[in-house]
Scaffold this motif. Structure first.
Motif, PDB file in Angstrom:
ATOM      1  N   SER A 112      55.268  49.928  57.937  1.00  0.00           N
ATOM      2  CA  SER A 112      55.008  50.712  59.140  1.00  0.00           C
ATOM      3  C   SER A 112      56.312  51.307  59.644  1.00  0.00           C
ATOM      4  O   SER A 112      57.395  50.953  59.169  1.00  0.00           O
ATOM      5  CB  SER A 112      54.396  49.824  60.224  1.00  0.00           C
ATOM      6  OG  SER A 112      55.374  48.950  60.750  1.00  0.00           O
ATOM      7  N   VAL A 122      50.038  59.272  57.327  1.00  0.00           N
ATOM      8  CA  VAL A 122      49.077  58.467  58.070  1.00  0.00           C
ATOM      9  C   VAL A 122      47.986  58.018  57.124  1.00  0.00           C
ATOM     10  O   VAL A 122      47.453  58.825  56.363  1.00  0.00           O
ATOM     11  CB  VAL A 122      48.481  59.267  59.242  1.00  0.00           C
ATOM     12  CG1 VAL A 122      47.426  58.449  59.968  1.00  0.00           C
ATOM     13  CG2 VAL A 122      49.578  59.716  60.184  1.00  0.00           C
ATOM     14  N   LYS A 150      46.727  62.789  65.920  1.00  0.00           N
ATOM     15  CA  LYS A 150      46.542  61.623  65.062  1.00  0.00           C
ATOM     16  C   LYS A 150      45.313  60.903  65.603  1.00  0.00           C
ATOM     17  O   LYS A 150      45.361  60.258  66.629  1.00  0.00           O
ATOM     18  CB  LYS A 150      47.767  60.715  65.116  1.00  0.00           C
ATOM     19  CG  LYS A 150      47.626  59.480  64.257  1.00  0.00           C
ATOM     20  CD  LYS A 150      48.861  58.603  64.392  1.00  0.00           C
ATOM     21  CE  LYS A 150      48.686  57.300  63.686  1.00  0.00           C
ATOM     22  NZ  LYS A 150      47.707  56.413  64.307  1.00  0.00           N
ATOM     23  N   TRP A 187      47.173  54.331  60.524  1.00  0.00           N
ATOM     24  CA  TRP A 187      48.508  53.750  60.606  1.00  0.00           C
ATOM     25  C   TRP A 187      49.512  54.751  60.066  1.00  0.00           C
ATOM     26  O   TRP A 187      49.279  55.388  59.047  1.00  0.00           O
ATOM     27  CB  TRP A 187      48.614  52.485  59.747  1.00  0.00           C
ATOM     28  CG  TRP A 187      47.832  51.337  60.268  1.00  0.00           C
ATOM     29  CD1 TRP A 187      48.248  50.392  61.149  1.00  0.00           C
ATOM     30  CD2 TRP A 187      46.497  50.993  59.919  1.00  0.00           C
ATOM     31  NE1 TRP A 187      47.257  49.483  61.372  1.00  0.00           N
ATOM     32  CE2 TRP A 187      46.162  49.834  60.621  1.00  0.00           C
ATOM     33  CE3 TRP A 187      45.535  51.559  59.080  1.00  0.00           C
ATOM     34  CZ2 TRP A 187      44.936  49.226  60.527  1.00  0.00           C
ATOM     35  CZ3 TRP A 187      44.299  50.950  58.990  1.00  0.00           C
ATOM     36  CH2 TRP A 187      44.022  49.804  59.701  1.00  0.00           C
ATOM     37  N   ARG A 188      50.636  54.860  60.718  1.00  0.00           N
ATOM     38  CA  ARG A 188      51.749  55.639  60.197  1.00  0.00           C
ATOM     39  C   ARG A 188      52.433  54.748  59.183  1.00  0.00           C
ATOM     40  O   ARG A 188      52.770  53.603  59.471  1.00  0.00           O
ATOM     41  CB  ARG A 188      52.712  55.996  61.330  1.00  0.00           C
ATOM     42  CG  ARG A 188      53.924  56.763  60.925  1.00  0.00           C
ATOM     43  CD  ARG A 188      53.566  58.236  60.761  1.00  0.00           C
ATOM     44  NE  ARG A 188      54.708  59.035  60.374  1.00  0.00           N
ATOM     45  CZ  ARG A 188      55.434  59.720  61.246  1.00  0.00           C
ATOM     46  NH1 ARG A 188      55.177  59.677  62.526  1.00  0.00           N
ATOM     47  NH2 ARG A 188      56.442  60.440  60.801  1.00  0.00           N
TER      48      ARG A 188
END
Length: 69
Positions: free
Chosen positions: A39, A68, A20, A24-25
């Motif tokens: 999130s 992501v 990654k 942001w996930r």
């Protein structure tokens, strides 16, 4: 499941990994026409990514996406 750092990056045979690099996930869900973008810790990301929330409104009900951004 969350990734955990390892001191040895070697993977077992048959396994694959993807780093990654940045971002942001996020989790997006649509239920009864209501879009929720948050999130992995539950913080709302809707204000930060209004275009994703808007575009997700076209998804069918009972949709859940994890990725992501």
């Amino acid at each position: 499941m969350l990734a955990a750092p390892e001191s040895d990056p070697a993977l077992l045979p048959g396994w694959a990994g993807e780093p990654k690099w940045d971002g942001w996930r996020a989790l997006v869900s649509v239920d009864a026409g209501r879009v929720v973008l948050h999130s992995r810790r539950g913080t709302s990301l809707a204000a930060s990514f209004p275009e994703i929330e808007s575009g997700s409104s076209r998804l069918p009900d009972a949709t859940a996406l994890d990725g992501v951004m």
